[in-house]
Write an enzyme that holds these catalytic residues in place. Sequence first.
Site, mmCIF file in Angstrom:
data_model
loop_
_atom_site.group_PDB
_atom_site.id
_atom_site.type_symbol
_atom_site.label_atom_id
_atom_site.label_comp_id
_atom_site.label_asym_id
_atom_site.label_seq_id
_atom_site.Cartn_x
_atom_site.Cartn_y
_atom_site.Cartn_z
ATOM 1 N N LYS A 177 64.321 -137.960 -36.283
ATOM 2 C CA LYS A 177 63.907 -136.149 -36.727
ATOM 3 C C LYS A 177 65.377 -135.583 -36.773
ATOM 4 O O LYS A 177 65.335 -134.181 -36.791
ATOM 5 C CB LYS A 177 63.073 -135.545 -35.606
ATOM 6 C CG LYS A 177 61.761 -135.981 -35.719
ATOM 7 C CD LYS A 177 60.842 -135.703 -34.700
ATOM 8 C CE LYS A 177 60.396 -134.414 -34.513
ATOM 9 N NZ LYS A 177 59.407 -133.996 -33.073
ATOM 10 N N GLY A 178 66.480 -136.291 -36.321
ATOM 11 C CA GLY A 178 68.037 -135.751 -36.578
ATOM 12 C C GLY A 178 68.400 -134.933 -35.441
ATOM 13 O O GLY A 178 67.638 -134.350 -34.395
ATOM 14 N N GLU A 233 72.054 -130.273 -35.002
ATOM 15 C CA GLU A 233 72.167 -128.932 -34.529
ATOM 16 C C GLU A 233 71.569 -128.767 -33.121
ATOM 17 O O GLU A 233 72.045 -127.906 -32.335
ATOM 18 C CB GLU A 233 71.378 -128.154 -35.616
ATOM 19 C CG GLU A 233 71.353 -128.349 -36.977
ATOM 20 C CD GLU A 233 72.512 -128.016 -37.904
ATOM 21 O OE1 GLU A 233 73.055 -127.017 -37.464
ATOM 22 O OE2 GLU A 233 72.796 -128.716 -38.829
ATOM 23 N N LEU A 278 68.291 -143.103 -33.391
ATOM 24 C CA LEU A 278 69.133 -144.368 -33.938
ATOM 25 C C LEU A 278 70.295 -145.229 -33.299
ATOM 26 O O LEU A 278 70.661 -146.392 -33.481
ATOM 27 C CB LEU A 278 69.506 -144.099 -35.404
ATOM 28 C CG LEU A 278 68.455 -143.672 -36.322
ATOM 29 C CD1 LEU A 278 69.014 -143.057 -37.553
ATOM 30 C CD2 LEU A 278 67.545 -144.790 -36.733
ATOM 31 N N ASN A 279 70.797 -144.179 -32.618
ATOM 32 C CA ASN A 279 72.010 -144.856 -31.733
ATOM 33 C C ASN A 279 72.351 -144.102 -30.777
ATOM 34 O O ASN A 279 72.792 -142.899 -30.866
ATOM 35 C CB ASN A 279 73.336 -144.606 -32.656
ATOM 36 C CG ASN A 279 74.437 -145.384 -32.145
ATOM 37 O OD1 ASN A 279 74.693 -145.366 -30.936
ATOM 38 N ND2 ASN A 279 75.489 -146.004 -32.971
ATOM 39 N N ILE A 337 80.307 -136.671 -41.487
ATOM 40 C CA ILE A 337 81.054 -135.625 -40.904
ATOM 41 C C ILE A 337 81.589 -135.829 -39.447
ATOM 42 O O ILE A 337 81.909 -134.922 -38.950
ATOM 43 C CB ILE A 337 80.349 -134.261 -40.912
ATOM 44 C CG1 ILE A 337 79.062 -134.158 -40.167
ATOM 45 C CG2 ILE A 337 80.028 -133.810 -42.551
ATOM 46 C CD1 ILE A 337 78.583 -132.714 -40.271
ATOM 47 N N GLY A 338 81.535 -137.038 -39.190
ATOM 48 C CA GLY A 338 81.834 -137.394 -37.734
ATOM 49 C C GLY A 338 80.807 -137.518 -36.877
ATOM 50 O O GLY A 338 80.959 -138.071 -35.703
ATOM 51 N N GLN A 396 76.803 -136.685 -29.930
ATOM 52 C CA GLN A 396 76.294 -135.440 -30.884
ATOM 53 C C GLN A 396 75.738 -134.294 -29.945
ATOM 54 O O GLN A 396 76.238 -133.024 -30.110
ATOM 55 C CB GLN A 396 75.344 -135.596 -31.969
ATOM 56 C CG GLN A 396 75.828 -136.334 -33.058
ATOM 57 C CD GLN A 396 75.885 -135.329 -34.001
ATOM 58 O OE1 GLN A 396 76.949 -134.389 -33.694
ATOM 59 N NE2 GLN A 396 75.098 -135.227 -34.922
HETATM 60 MO MO1 MOS Z 1 75.145 -127.786 -40.481
HETATM 61 S S1 MOS Z 1 75.557 -125.886 -39.754
HETATM 62 O O1 MOS Z 1 74.034 -127.221 -41.848
HETATM 63 O O2 MOS Z 1 76.568 -128.401 -41.127
#
Ligand code: MOS
Length: 786
Positions: free
Chosen positions: A749-750, A753, A678-679, A515-516, A686
């Site tokens: 862990k991402g 958000e 990772l990067n 998603i970019g 982000q």
């Molecule tokens: Mo996110 S708000 O789960 O794209």
Amino acid sequence: MPHHRPTLPHRGDISRRNVLQGAVAVGVLGYGGTDPVSSAPIAVEQGGQTSNAKITYIGSRTSRVDGRDKVTGKAKYAGEFNAPNLAYASVVGSTIAKGRIASIDISEAMKIGGVITVLTHENRPAMADTDKAYKDDVAPEQGSPFRPLYDDKIMFCGQPIALVLAESSETARFAASLVRVGYEKVAHVTDIYSKRDDTFALEAPAKPRGDAAKALAASDVRHQGEYYVPIEHHNPMEPYASTVMWDGGGKLTIYDKTQGVQNVHRYVCAIFDLKPEDVRVVSPFVGGAFGSGLRPQYQIVLAVLGARALERSVRVVLTRQQMYSLGYRPAMIQRIELGANTDGTLNAIRHDAITVTSQYEDFYRHETIWSGLLYKAANAEYAHSLARLDLPTSGDMRGPSAATGVYALEAAMDELAVALKLDPLELRLRCYSERDQNTRLPYSSKNLRECYRQGAESFGWDKRSPEPRSMRDGSDLVGWGMATGIWEALQVPITVRIALTANGHAVVSCATSDIGTGTYTIMTQVAADMLGLPLESIDIRLGESTLPQSPVEGGSWIAASVSNGIVTTCKAVREELLRLAKELPNSPLATATPEDVIFSDGMIVSSKDATRAVSIENAMQHASVDRIEQEKTTLFENDGSYAHNTHSAIFAEVKVDEQLGVVRVTRIVSAVAAGRILNVKTAHSQIMGGMVWGIGMALHEETLIDHNFGRIMNANIAEYHVPVNADVHDIEVIFVDEQDEIVNPLGVKGLGEIGIVGVPAAIANAIYHATGKRVRDLPITLDKLQ
Ligand code: MOS
């Protein structure tokens, strides 16, 4: 707006569920005959060499592999795919918020040259008549999903009620203005405040603990406040768009703006009763998503209706104004009560939230969950209820529930610190918790303490003078505020296929989206390291429904899921390669086990003796194998013994013009602990993007509704304000080292958000520190500071 503050009744409780119900929904998908394997830990250490992998690219500042395609325009988006004989569509939206269509007259529109037809609920092709067919993977559990052009019922202003199909988009749009609609109106309600005493209770996200009321009463210091977040709308660069290619005989290729091609695929097949093999959904690039593309939106249904009606290819692109007739971040009234002892011990937390949904679906996230889990407090209690308004169903927007819930919590914590005469950072440290306070589970990793330390140091927090209005820069009041951020480190079952050819080239396939955020790039990095190949030798295929299964890209779960998914599949490819290498005559790896070798520079090398090596090419050629293909599903079983979260500490500086009340956010530092990064380059972007969005949430974003008409008045990006360059000054992102050997093999862990969470509170707190004025209603516009 009336701001009454009655006490909300206490609601019941259930055990904790995932923040995004999608995580539950995706857990029940099938896996099409692939071989599920559990992701047994593989020794992968950052910045070095282990028995299994030499890390060259993971963690590096690799530039986006799709960057050139994006900046040169080669990357195509849903509304840019062309077909011979393409028909163009324009959507007609309802001008009332509630009632029914009494009459609809398309005759004038039909007179325009180039208009092919106008579809309405009266003449559209057949579509499913059960709610089940319209329930996509991330639809709310309760309710009846919206059905575009289904019948005469109007449920929100801007609801699509006709689709004009024409030979050009200009013709379609003009003709759309000529469709005459007669309505039977019914009284509507679009104001959350007028419904605040008419809500229905939801299950609380976590069990209450202790006795919050009693503990509050016994506390030395109490704070109570009501915090408001308005409706906010998605404004991605790429509008909602679908190009449906009529491939003949009812077969469709669909280019859609989506965060989940397989979700859209199942949705379209169910609504139009199509065979899965007759529909292909493609979305190679997404121009901004962050929740807007999680659920299939109505333009996809309209485009398919059009294609089936005309038996030709059709494109539907929504206008910017029409983007406001779809999902949005729900408005939210939150009440927080905190009780503490003079030493800064938190005794009790009470958090109530009222959020908004439509008349036809119950969308909610657990806004209050974060308050209970983040800080040490023996007593906690939550309540959450929904107000039904005559609006479309609300939905996810970056950091759903946390961007909003943590805003209230962290603003309230700042107010408590003021009441305690304690430094706000010191208060957080005094109630720092090594466990998820809701579940009592220890964290697989939590380096928030280090976020506080590094963030404060870089910001210069120790030079803060505590009194409001005590810091100045010329005619500006200067304020420093801070807040904590938290998100859940989620992971989802995912399947990855890798095809390695004897020339040392690998194609890595998965139906996830980019998603970019940089998914193409991190997938390339991980595959290159795991196979010991250069980045150039890896090709990524994603964003296509026929590829191996992936849930929607959401919840910040894809980086962790797909990177570990690649590790799993690479392991199988490597085992096969080693088996072939061992078959060579006098193989130098004859006795090697998979744990004994590393893959580096196209070679399979003994980790005990680097002179013992076989090239991948050699191993495959000798065995006359020109292709090795493996497909594996990674499941991420959670044994329930750890909590997985990401954290951040945000420090913000504002300068407020004393006369005018104009606020500038001059500096923000965010220190983030999110496991292995990772990067560093794409991760930085982000987080920075999330922080900019946080500025928007604090100062700019607000969907304004004229409640007399139930209509959004600022449905455009001239009047719906988002931060522009001039609003964004110094932004610093710090990644705090956080090793996590429990969460998944790579320790990822991402990041999607966490960047926004806490930022609005840090800014609001800084504004209080600058001005001495506490504004609890977002956005903090200059009129509220007078
Ligand atoms: Mo996110 S708000 O789960 O794209």
